[in-house]
Enzyme design. Structure first.
Site, PDB file in Angstrom:
ATOM      1  N   GLY A  15      45.847  29.793  30.491  1.00 47.52           N
ATOM      2  CA  GLY A  15      45.969  31.238  30.450  1.00 47.52           C
ATOM      3  C   GLY A  15      44.905  31.905  31.311  1.00 47.52           C
ATOM      4  CB  CYS A  16      44.841  35.166  33.038  1.00 46.04           C
ATOM      5  SG  CYS A  16      45.505  36.238  31.749  1.00 46.04           S
ATOM      6  CG  PHE A  17      41.754  37.121  28.680  1.00 46.64           C
ATOM      7  CD1 PHE A  17      40.709  37.788  29.298  1.00 46.64           C
ATOM      8  CD2 PHE A  17      42.752  37.877  28.083  1.00 46.64           C
ATOM      9  CE1 PHE A  17      40.651  39.175  29.325  1.00 46.64           C
ATOM     10  CE2 PHE A  17      42.702  39.263  28.096  1.00 46.64           C
ATOM     11  CZ  PHE A  17      41.651  39.912  28.728  1.00 46.64           C
ATOM     12  CB  ALA A  18      42.292  30.333  28.586  1.00 45.54           C
TER      13      ALA A  18
END
Length: 324
Positions: free
Chosen positions: A134-137
């Site tokens: 994921g992007c935040f991840a």
């Protein structure tokens, strides 16, 4: 040349994949699948590609492509693969969260490797299937992984990160509408964001203790990018931290340390992650910045493709930020 297929090509991540693959020297797009735009030109959804390609969206798939990218909504990749099986030799790169957690990594005889190259490069190189992070991840893990490996995340970790409106997808919602988002900032899913699961598994993958992670995501009034700030107790000096991070990322193709304070513009439209360290009393502040659609999604997916097929890791991804 390898043949690639894109499932769900009319959204933001599908559009970014098309842009990258059109200019990739070792890959060609065999088909772009879309149930809503079949028969229409690619430029009908991505007008910036007018004159760049004659491809049209299709409602049919070629199950024998070398690699297929799944750019579907979360929870939809599993059902799509069940209904549309690909050949045993087709490699799969999924951009949803369907296969990111270890408990979900086995599907129809394939093991989905978590596709963060800075963490799992060797496993990615031999993988049949990839669960793209994921992007935040991505932004948060790249900020914290060197500390996790060194067993220096024993205390509480506080993370505050702001993302652009494209992180919500191409579909309109009350909080992505221009008149609401413009000149506005708000938080959402405080301390419960869905990326916490994959972040936790990666940070704990070194077998060391990890303190409680407190993550507060924010919506920004811009379209692209993530700026994340993370801080935790750190007993060493700033120079100690810099050496730790430099050693961890010495072979990373796209993650780089900055001596100067970083900002979002320097990574938007690139596959780069820039990291800056700051020490205040007993706290270490780590700032990371990525483009949520590239290093946080489609760019990282192509980076994984390059590793899987033995291409140079940076192939097709030497993109320049627009800082002015």
């Amino acid at each position: 040349m390898i043949k690639t297929g894109i499932i769900g090509g009319s959204g933001y991540t599908g559009g970014e994949l098309i842009r990258i693959l059109l200019n990739h020297p070792h890959a060609e797009i065999d088909f772009v699948y879309s149930t809503t735009r079949a028969g229409k030109p690619i430029s009908s959804a991505h007008p910036d590609l007018l004159g760049m390609t004659d491809l049209q969206f299709t409602g049919e798939i070629n199950s024998n492509v070398d690699v297929v990218f799944l750019c579907l909504g979360h929870g939809n990749s599993t059902s799509f693969l069940n209904e549309n099986p690909f050949s045993a030799s087709t490699k799969i790169i999924d951009l949803s969260n369907d296969f990111r957690l270890q408990a979900d990594s086995m599907f129809n005889g394939k093991r989905f490797i978590y596709g963060l190259p800075e963490l799992n490069k060797s496993a990615i190189q031999s993988a049949e299937a990839i669960a793209n992070p994921g992007c935040f991840a991505t932004a948060i893990q790249l900020a914290l992984l060197p500390l996790a490996k060194a067993n220096l995340l024993k205390h509480e970790i506080h993370v505050n990160a702001v993302t652009g409106s494209t992180g919500a997808g191409v579909g309109l919602s009350a909080t992505s509408h221009f008149s609401w988002r413009n000149n506005n900032v708000s938080w959402y899913k405080p301390f419960t964001h869905q990326h916490l699961g994959e972040i936790g598994e990666s940070l704990k993958s070194f077998g060391n203790a990890v303190g409680k992670l407190m993550f507060l995501p924010n919506r920004g009034n811009f379209t692209r990018g993530i700026l994340a700030t993370a801080y935790t107790q750190f007993e060493g000096s700033l120079d100690d931290a810099k050496k730790l991070y430099a050693a961890f990322y010495q072979d990373a193709a796209f993650t780089h340390m900055s001596e100067e304070e970083i900002n979002l513009k320097q990574v938007v439209n690139t596959n780069q992650c820039h990291i800056h360290l700051h020490k205040h009393d007993d706290l270490l502040l780590v700032t990371s910045a990525i483009d949520n659609l590239l290093k946080g999604a489609s760019g990282q997916a192509v980076q994984n493709m390059n590793l899987m097929f033995g291409f140079p890791e940076t192939e097709g991804l030497l993109l320049k930020a627009g800082v002015f």
